[in-house]
Design a protein around this motif. Structure first.
Motif, PDB file in Angstrom:
ATOM      1  N   ALA A 147       0.815  -1.209   0.000  1.00 50.32           N
ATOM      2  CA  ALA A 147       0.000   0.000   0.000  1.00 50.32           C
ATOM      3  C   ALA A 147       0.855   1.268   0.000  1.00 50.32           C
ATOM      4  O   ALA A 147       0.442   2.309  -0.517  1.00 50.32           O
ATOM      5  N   LEU A 148       2.052   1.182   0.561  1.00 44.32           N
ATOM      6  CA  LEU A 148       2.941   2.348   0.642  1.00 44.32           C
ATOM      7  C   LEU A 148       3.734   2.588  -0.635  1.00 44.32           C
ATOM      8  O   LEU A 148       4.385   3.629  -0.773  1.00 44.32           O
ATOM      9  N   ALA A 149       3.696   1.650  -1.561  1.00 46.29           N
ATOM     10  CA  ALA A 149       4.508   1.759  -2.778  1.00 46.29           C
ATOM     11  C   ALA A 149       4.182   3.012  -3.580  1.00 46.29           C
ATOM     12  O   ALA A 149       5.061   3.570  -4.248  1.00 46.29           O
ATOM     13  N   GLN A 150       2.931   3.468  -3.518  1.00 46.57           N
ATOM     14  CA  GLN A 150       2.519   4.655  -4.273  1.00 46.57           C
ATOM     15  C   GLN A 150       2.427   5.912  -3.407  1.00 46.57           C
ATOM     16  O   GLN A 150       1.988   6.960  -3.891  1.00 46.57           O
ATOM     17  N   GLU A 151       2.841   5.824  -2.157  1.00 44.36           N
ATOM     18  CA  GLU A 151       2.860   6.995  -1.273  1.00 44.36           C
ATOM     19  C   GLU A 151       3.835   8.030  -1.837  1.00 44.36           C
ATOM     20  O   GLU A 151       4.989   7.723  -2.128  1.00 44.36           O
ATOM     21  N   GLU A 152       3.377   9.270  -2.008  1.00 45.57           N
ATOM     22  CA  GLU A 152       4.204  10.300  -2.632  1.00 45.57           C
ATOM     23  C   GLU A 152       5.049  11.084  -1.636  1.00 45.57           C
ATOM     24  O   GLU A 152       5.979  11.791  -2.038  1.00 45.57           O
TER      25      GLU A 152
END
Length: 224
Positions: A147-152
């Motif tokens: 879920a954190l892979a796309q955290e900007e």
């Protein structure tokens, strides 16, 4: 009605504590400590004599109600942890919640916390960030990382030195090996170090050179 102070304590050097924190610790009727032995060393270093009581993650569910009653009856207390600011990946939330619910004044002093110097020294953007602390060790870990892979925003993790390479490997797989990151350890201590690079480079380094000390990992956001 009493008062609960949350008092940050040094994450490394014992001198990293504010004058106000020392004043509060010397004036309250009770100091709640994660480890009373470590607390005694810190207080003794600064010439403070105080009544100490254990309050940690293994007993906070049993002690919170009693402490809240004492606060409501008029006692003043200071909560400290082994290092840093209480309730940041440490005990504190339960007592704060109950004290506030009973109308007790809660005041948190500004001071030491490990992730702030690690973030500032990471050379990654620090205007916006996401603090994750310790990831779950088993259930939910894989899905949380995904879920954190796309955290900007820049992402901050706490980790044990014994599990650092596992974390770097998992992040490299999920985020990509070229994602920029930093690893800070022994913050405010003699052998303080911040190493920067890609997740793959950091994994290679710490696989060859096992780290020591408390670890803070900062990882660039998806579009940084």
């Amino acid at each position: 009605m009493g008062k609960l102070y949350l008092v940050p304590t040094p994450v490394g050097n014992m001198e990293d504590i504010t004058l106000r924190a020392l004043h509060v610790l010397s004036e309250v009727s009770l100091v709640l400590a994660e480890d009373t032995r470590r607390a005694g060393m810190l207080l003794g270093h600064h010439g403070i004599k105080a009544h100490l009581l254990s309050h940690h993650k293994f007993n906070e569910h049993q002690t919170t109600e009693m402490l809240t009653q004492r606060l409501a009856a008029g006692e003043t207390m200071a909560l400290i942890t082994d290092a840093g600011t209480p309730a940041i990946s440490d005990p504190g939330y339960l007592l704060v919640r109950e004290a506030a619910a009973h109308g007790v004044t809660v005041e948190c002093l500004p001071g030491a916390t490990a992730f702030v110097p690690a973030l500032v020294c990471s050379a990654l953007p620090c205007d916006k960030f996401c603090f994750e602390g310790f990831l779950p060790q088993k259930k939910g870990r894989k899905s949380r990382i995904a879920a954190l892979a796309q955290e900007e925003r820049t992402i901050i993790f706490y980790e044990s030195p014994y599990r650092l390479t596992r974390l770097l490997s998992e992040l490299s797989d999920a985020f990509g090996p070229d994602r920029r990151a930093s690893v800070s350890r022994e913050i405010s201590k003699l052998h303080e170090e911040t190493r920067r690079g890609t997740l793959f480079e950091l994994l290679q380094h710490f696989t060859a050179t096992p780290p020591k000390g408390e670890i803070v990992v900062c990882v660039a956001g998806a579009k940084q």
